[in-house]
Design an enzyme around this catalytic site. Structure first.
Site, short mmCIF file in Angstrom:
data_model
loop_
_atom_site.label_atom_id
_atom_site.label_comp_id
_atom_site.label_asym_id
_atom_site.label_seq_id
_atom_site.Cartn_x
_atom_site.Cartn_y
_atom_site.Cartn_z
N ARG A 1 -3.13 -1.80 5.23
CA ARG A 1 -3.91 -2.44 4.17
C ARG A 1 -3.19 -3.66 3.62
O ARG A 1 -3.82 -4.68 3.29
CB ARG A 1 -4.19 -1.42 3.06
CG ARG A 1 -5.10 -0.29 3.48
CD ARG A 1 -5.19 0.84 2.46
NE ARG A 1 -4.04 1.74 2.53
CZ ARG A 1 -3.95 2.89 1.85
NH1 ARG A 1 -4.95 3.26 1.06
NH2 ARG A 1 -2.89 3.65 1.98
N GLN B 1 -3.00 -2.37 10.76
CA GLN B 1 -2.55 -1.23 11.55
C GLN B 1 -3.59 -0.67 12.52
O GLN B 1 -3.23 -0.10 13.55
CB GLN B 1 -2.09 -0.13 10.60
CG GLN B 1 -1.32 1.00 11.24
CD GLN B 1 -0.72 1.93 10.21
OE1 GLN B 1 -1.13 1.94 9.04
NE2 GLN B 1 0.26 2.71 10.61
N CYS C 1 0.89 -1.16 0.00
CA CYS C 1 0.00 0.00 0.00
C CYS C 1 0.92 1.20 0.00
O CYS C 1 1.81 1.28 -0.84
CB CYS C 1 -0.97 -0.04 1.19
SG CYS C 1 -0.22 -0.39 2.78
N ALA D 1 2.48 2.53 3.19
CA ALA D 1 3.49 2.16 4.19
C ALA D 1 3.83 0.68 4.13
O ALA D 1 4.88 0.26 4.62
CB ALA D 1 3.01 2.52 5.59
N GLY D 2 2.93 -0.13 3.59
CA GLY D 2 3.18 -1.56 3.51
C GLY D 2 2.92 -2.29 4.81
O GLY D 2 3.58 -3.29 5.10
N CYS D 3 1.93 -1.83 5.57
CA CYS D 3 1.63 -2.51 6.84
C CYS D 3 0.13 -2.66 7.10
O CYS D 3 -0.33 -3.77 7.35
CB CYS D 3 2.32 -1.81 8.01
SG CYS D 3 2.02 -0.05 8.14
#
Length: 451
Positions: A235, A276, A229, A231-233
């Site tokens: 979603r 998250q 996404c 930040a990559g955490c």
């Protein structure tokens, strides 16, 4: 698959007992997940040294999302040309224990080459993107694919857009051809266009569509999904967790004490801040519950009352590609994991007798002597049963004649229900004599009661 279905049924029962996806129990669980995560950071259980050195700090989109050293994706491709081994991404184990996902941030302008190094080196075939390039006026991800037919050159990588297809209002499927050092590969990208940052999609069906399409496109390829996404955490974590559970279900590996708390906590040991927000944690439960309901409805008749309308029909986007789209050879037949949420091919048999609310009273003057006619009614309920089971039914009706039109009530076929009393046909119903059985794998309407 019975063991896996029993575990899925147990999960649904426990979730319902705790108030469902909206219950307060999930808020407490997510608070515990965050507390564990904070404790790990305080105790330095998961180190982030590689992403904290000066030459790599500028490659992180967000200062508080730095990959763990133990699971980070280490790049070796093109190191001889001066490129380092760092990218903000972590491997996450799949249901079979393999490195099934690379959870990474959306590329920055100066990390585009690193992104395609990652895709090429680890033989990524499918990219799942859960953000837009720009959200709320802020840049969330640098575009790493061409918008037009003109190829996009990113360092030594040439990316060509072969096709672009809207699966629905939320998801775009792109077919990319990537060329590197005179070699080429096909890469599919699925982009969820309307998933808000730190939020959840409007409909869980669309996320299941995305996951199932990704698995169809992946086929038998052993490479990991690249999931990102911004930040990559958050979603990204939701997508990884949904696919992880789906693979558990397909491979009959759901443990008896299965919980999404354990799944998320384990993934957070591999990538920081996976799933998250509490809202995303609740949404994850909603999607998994729908997936389990659908699997139970498809395979177990006694679970028909679990939930209605939870088996969506998904278009197979593979049917839109032609054999000339790519020079690559297709995988062997039978290697594609098919959707678990497709409804059963054959409708469930509904051969029971039911009671239907009586709609018509006796005409005036039919009451016995000494009683007022207004106080006398036909019984509140009247039994109906399949016409094919009525004693004396004709052979052609038992075998299933074609359904009749409303104007022709002489032959209603095996799908018809008729008013019966002690096995004999009556005319007591105040609506059409023959009632069509409900279509699809679900119970009759609420006013019908099993006798």
């Amino acid at each position: 698959m019975a063991r896996g279905l029993d575990a899925a049924r147990s999960f649904l029962e426990r979730l319902e007992a705790r108030g469902g996806p909206e219950g307060m129990a999930l808020a407490r669980e997510f608070s515990d997940i965050r507390a564990c995560f904070d404790a790990w950071k305080t105790d330095n259980v998961c180190s982030t040294e590689a992403g904290s050195v000066s030459k790599n700090v500028g490659k992180n989109r967000y200062k508080d999302v730095v990959p763990y050293d133990q699971t980070r994706a280490i790049l070796s491709l093109l190191q001889e040309e001066g490129h380092g081994d760092y990218i903000n991404g972590n491997f996450i184990r799949g249901a079979d224990g393999s490195q099934a996902y690379i959870a990474t941030q959306g590329p920055l302008p100066h990390t585009l080459i690193d992104f395609w190094r990652l895709v090429w080196e680890f033989r990524v075939k499918v990219i799942l993107m859960a953000c837009g390039e720009t959200e709320n006026g802020r840049k969330k991800c640098e575009r790493y694919w061409p918008q037009e037919q003109e190829p996009l050159q990113i360092g030594p990588f040439c990316i060509t857009l072969i096709k672009e297809l809207a699966l629905n209002a939320d998801i775009i499927l792109r077919l990319l051809l990537v060329t590197f050092q005179k070699k080429f590969r096909s890469v599919h990208q699925l982009q969820y266009m309307s998933w808000p940052d730190r939020g959840v999609p409007r409909n869980p069906d669309t996320v299941l569509t995305m996951i199932e399409e990704a698995r169809c496109l992946q086929g038998s390829s052993p490479g990991p999904f690249c999931v990102h996404c911004s930040a990559g955490c958050g979603r990204t974590g939701v997508l990884c967790a949904i696919d992880y559970v789906r693979q558990l279900l397909l491979t009959e590996m759901i443990p008896p004490d299965f919980s999404l708390f354990d799944v998320v906590l384990e993934m957070r040991k591999q990538r920081p801040s996976i799933v998250q927000t509490e809202k995303q944690y609740r949404f994850l439960h909603q999607v998994v519950a729908q997936m389990f309901y659908s699997a139970l409805q498809k395979t177990s008749p006694e679970d028909q009352n679990l939930k209605e309308n939870c088996a969506p029909l998904y278009d197979d986007a593979l049917s839109h590609w032609t054999s000339t789209d790519l020079p690559a050879n297709p995988g062997p037949p039978g290697t594609v994991l098919r959707s678990i949420s497709m409804p059963a091919t054959q409708p469930l048999a509904m051969a029971d007798t039911y009671a239907v609310v009586q709609k018509r009273r006796d005409p005036a003057g039919a009451a016995p002597e000494g009683q007022e006619s207004s106080a006398v009614e036909k019984p509140l309920y009247s039994q109906v049963m399949p016409r094919a089971q009525r004693p004396g039914a004709h052979a052609e009706e038992v075998q299933g004649a074609s359904p009749s039109s409303p104007a022709d009530r002489s032959s209603a076929g095996q799908d018809a229900y008729e008013d019966v009393a002690d096995g004999a046909q009556t005319g007591g119903l105040g609506f059409n004599l023959r009632i069509r059985r409900p279509k699809g794998p679900r119970e009759p309407p609420v006013e019908w009661t099993r006798v």
